[in-house]
Scaffold this motif. Structure first.
Motif, short mmCIF file in Angstrom:
data_model
loop_
_atom_site.label_atom_id
_atom_site.label_comp_id
_atom_site.label_asym_id
_atom_site.label_seq_id
_atom_site.Cartn_x
_atom_site.Cartn_y
_atom_site.Cartn_z
N PHE A 152 0.86 -1.19 0.00
CA PHE A 152 0.00 0.00 0.00
C PHE A 152 0.89 1.24 0.00
O PHE A 152 1.87 1.30 0.73
CB PHE A 152 -0.90 -0.02 1.24
N PRO A 153 0.58 2.24 -0.82
CA PRO A 153 1.44 3.42 -0.91
C PRO A 153 1.43 4.25 0.39
O PRO A 153 0.38 4.50 0.96
CB PRO A 153 0.85 4.22 -2.07
N ALA A 154 2.61 4.63 0.83
CA ALA A 154 2.75 5.46 2.03
C ALA A 154 2.58 6.92 1.63
O ALA A 154 3.44 7.51 0.99
CB ALA A 154 4.12 5.23 2.66
N LEU A 155 1.45 7.48 2.00
CA LEU A 155 1.18 8.89 1.71
C LEU A 155 1.72 9.73 2.85
O LEU A 155 1.43 9.46 4.01
CB LEU A 155 -0.32 9.11 1.54
N GLY A 156 2.51 10.71 2.54
CA GLY A 156 3.08 11.55 3.58
C GLY A 156 4.10 10.82 4.44
O GLY A 156 4.35 11.19 5.57
N GLY A 157 4.66 9.74 3.91
CA GLY A 157 5.72 9.04 4.62
C GLY A 157 5.29 7.84 5.44
O GLY A 157 6.13 7.10 5.92
N GLU A 158 3.99 7.64 5.66
CA GLU A 158 3.56 6.48 6.43
C GLU A 158 2.20 5.97 5.98
O GLU A 158 1.40 6.70 5.41
CB GLU A 158 3.54 6.79 7.92
N VAL A 159 1.97 4.71 6.26
CA VAL A 159 0.67 4.11 6.01
C VAL A 159 -0.08 4.12 7.33
O VAL A 159 0.46 3.75 8.37
CB VAL A 159 0.83 2.64 5.51
N THR A 160 -1.32 4.57 7.31
CA THR A 160 -2.14 4.60 8.52
C THR A 160 -3.44 3.83 8.26
O THR A 160 -3.86 3.67 7.11
CB THR A 160 -2.51 6.04 8.93
N ALA A 161 -4.07 3.40 9.32
CA ALA A 161 -5.36 2.73 9.18
C ALA A 161 -6.36 3.68 8.53
O ALA A 161 -7.19 3.26 7.72
CB ALA A 161 -5.86 2.26 10.54
N ARG A 162 -6.27 4.95 8.86
CA ARG A 162 -7.19 5.94 8.27
C ARG A 162 -7.01 6.02 6.76
O ARG A 162 -7.98 6.08 6.01
CB ARG A 162 -6.95 7.31 8.90
N SER A 163 -5.73 6.02 6.28
CA SER A 163 -5.50 6.09 4.83
C SER A 163 -5.95 4.81 4.14
O SER A 163 -6.46 4.85 3.02
CB SER A 163 -4.03 6.41 4.52
N VAL A 164 -5.78 3.67 4.81
CA VAL A 164 -6.23 2.40 4.24
C VAL A 164 -7.76 2.38 4.16
O VAL A 164 -8.33 2.00 3.14
CB VAL A 164 -5.70 1.20 5.06
#
Length: 178
Positions: free
Chosen positions: A68-80
């Motif tokens: 999964f692409p890291a937006l803003g440097g990290e992957v978060t549950a919210r972005s997923v």
């Protein structure tokens, strides 16, 4: 009540009071184990803990592992969750896996506790899609008749449920102590 945030925790209200357990750790549900084709070692040292498979941290880690692409440097549950709600197949897959694990845990809790309702709150539970996926996964489980109609609801106070509950409990304790 089950909170799905960075970790997974729960509270059980009996006759208006929170069940504390013998040592104050009643319902440490994040460390119950569920079936997984890829069990993950939990911070507690066990493998397959609900917290290591269905928490916000677990969702982010699993998504990252799957690319999964890291937006803003990290992957978060919210972005997923946002990606899943927008129709991204990888985001949906990760949310569906986590919801399936949580559903296994909830079914186990239904059999042990026989609650009248299950409330899910916390940051991850802000995703309507996640709640729907949990309900679908519970419906797919083989449940004895008395447990098939137990409602599973999104906590109305959302991510503020735990802190609001703590405030109410503190108020009760202060009032009882005076």
């Amino acid at each position: 009540y089950i909170t799905v945030s960075t970790g997974i925790g729960a509270g059980f209200v009996v006759d208006g009071d929170i069940f504390p357990g013998a040592r104050g750790f009643g319902l440490e549900v994040g460390h119950t184990t569920v079936n997984s084709p890829h069990p993950v070692r939990c911070a507690c040292g066990r493998e397959g803990c609900l917290e290591s498979l269905a928490s916000g941290s677990a969702i982010a880690t699993r998504a990252w592992e799957l690319g999964f692409p890291a937006l803003g440097g990290e992957v978060t549950a919210r972005s997923v969750a946002a990606a899943a709600e927008s129709g991204a197949p990888l985001g949906h897959q990760v949310m569906e896996e986590a919801a399936g694990y949580l559903a296994q845990g909830i079914v186990n809790f239904l059999y042990v506790l026989d609650p009248s309702v299950v409330l899910i709150g916390g940051g991850v539970a802000q995703s309507d899609l996640f709640i729907d996926l949990v309900r679908e996964a519970i419906s797919a489980e083989k449940l004895m008749d008395p447990f098939q109609e137990v409602p599973v609801r999104q906590a109305e106070l959302g991510r503020f449920s735990v802190i609001t509950g703590a405030k109410v409990l503190a108020g009760r304790l202060l009032t009882a102590g005076s």
